[in-house]
Design an enzyme around this catalytic site. Sequence first.
Site, short mmCIF file in Angstrom:
data_model
loop_
_atom_site.label_atom_id
_atom_site.label_comp_id
_atom_site.label_asym_id
_atom_site.label_seq_id
_atom_site.Cartn_x
_atom_site.Cartn_y
_atom_site.Cartn_z
N CYS A 176 33.46 -15.81 14.62
CA CYS A 176 32.55 -14.53 14.10
C CYS A 176 32.72 -14.27 12.73
O CYS A 176 33.96 -13.95 12.28
CB CYS A 176 32.81 -13.16 14.92
SG CYS A 176 31.74 -11.76 14.33
N CYS A 189 26.73 -16.80 10.12
CA CYS A 189 26.64 -16.11 11.25
C CYS A 189 26.92 -17.28 12.35
O CYS A 189 25.81 -17.87 12.31
CB CYS A 189 25.72 -15.27 11.49
SG CYS A 189 25.76 -14.58 12.94
#
Length: 259
Positions: free
Chosen positions: A65, A172
């Site tokens: 992440c 992302c």
Amino acid sequence: MDSGIGLLPAAAAVRRLRPDADLLLSNDPDGMPWGPRTPEDLTGRALAVALAAAEHHPLALIVACNTATVHALPALRAALEPHIPVIGTVPAIKPAAAAGGKVAIWATPATTGSAYQRGLIRDFADGAEVTEVPCPGLADAVEHADPDAVDRAVAAAAARTPRDVRAVVLGCTHYELVEDRIVAALDARRRAGLPPIVFHGSADAVAAQALRRVGAEPAPDADPTGTLSVLLSGRPGPLPATALGYAEGRTLGTAAAAH
């Protein structure tokens, strides 16, 4: 670990490199999304997810992440290392800039413009012209496997992306799950005569780094004996149904209960 299914690309990459690796996916359905949280709150959620995974004594922990890497990586390393190596996810700015030309970084609003990302651009863009493109709503749309919402968020981000960029960094991990939709949207806006855009995700590099940290060599021809376990905010459970809507989730197969 991730707040949701953004961990799928890295997990699938590890599986490709080591089909015999046992994988534990630890995410946080009770606390997602992490992006709108304060850095302190996000760090607390990330620590909880990481510590739940650490109870299973993994050889390494991949923080799959970007937002958690930006805000929580120091705290995660302080809590787990040196016993468990912690591998963060860094946007692939350096390889994207290496060939020259304009570069765009698609990232969550929480990561876009952050001191962390600006520092990476300063240190690794090597003078390339870089445009930071916030993508509000895209990670959530991917998480919920909502194709209409994905297309709207992708179209809005594409409209903010210069037509003549040479490379796009997917900042992302969720975005790697819909790279084909991003490619299609940007190709539709591309000026005639310009070369195709090169896309840069992080999953393959992160998986390779994780193997290096544990002293393991890639063995893509190993017997596919690796197991899959899942923690949902610390509780054993199945792979979320939405994960199976993506190639990476199907690659990983049906999850066994965490043990």
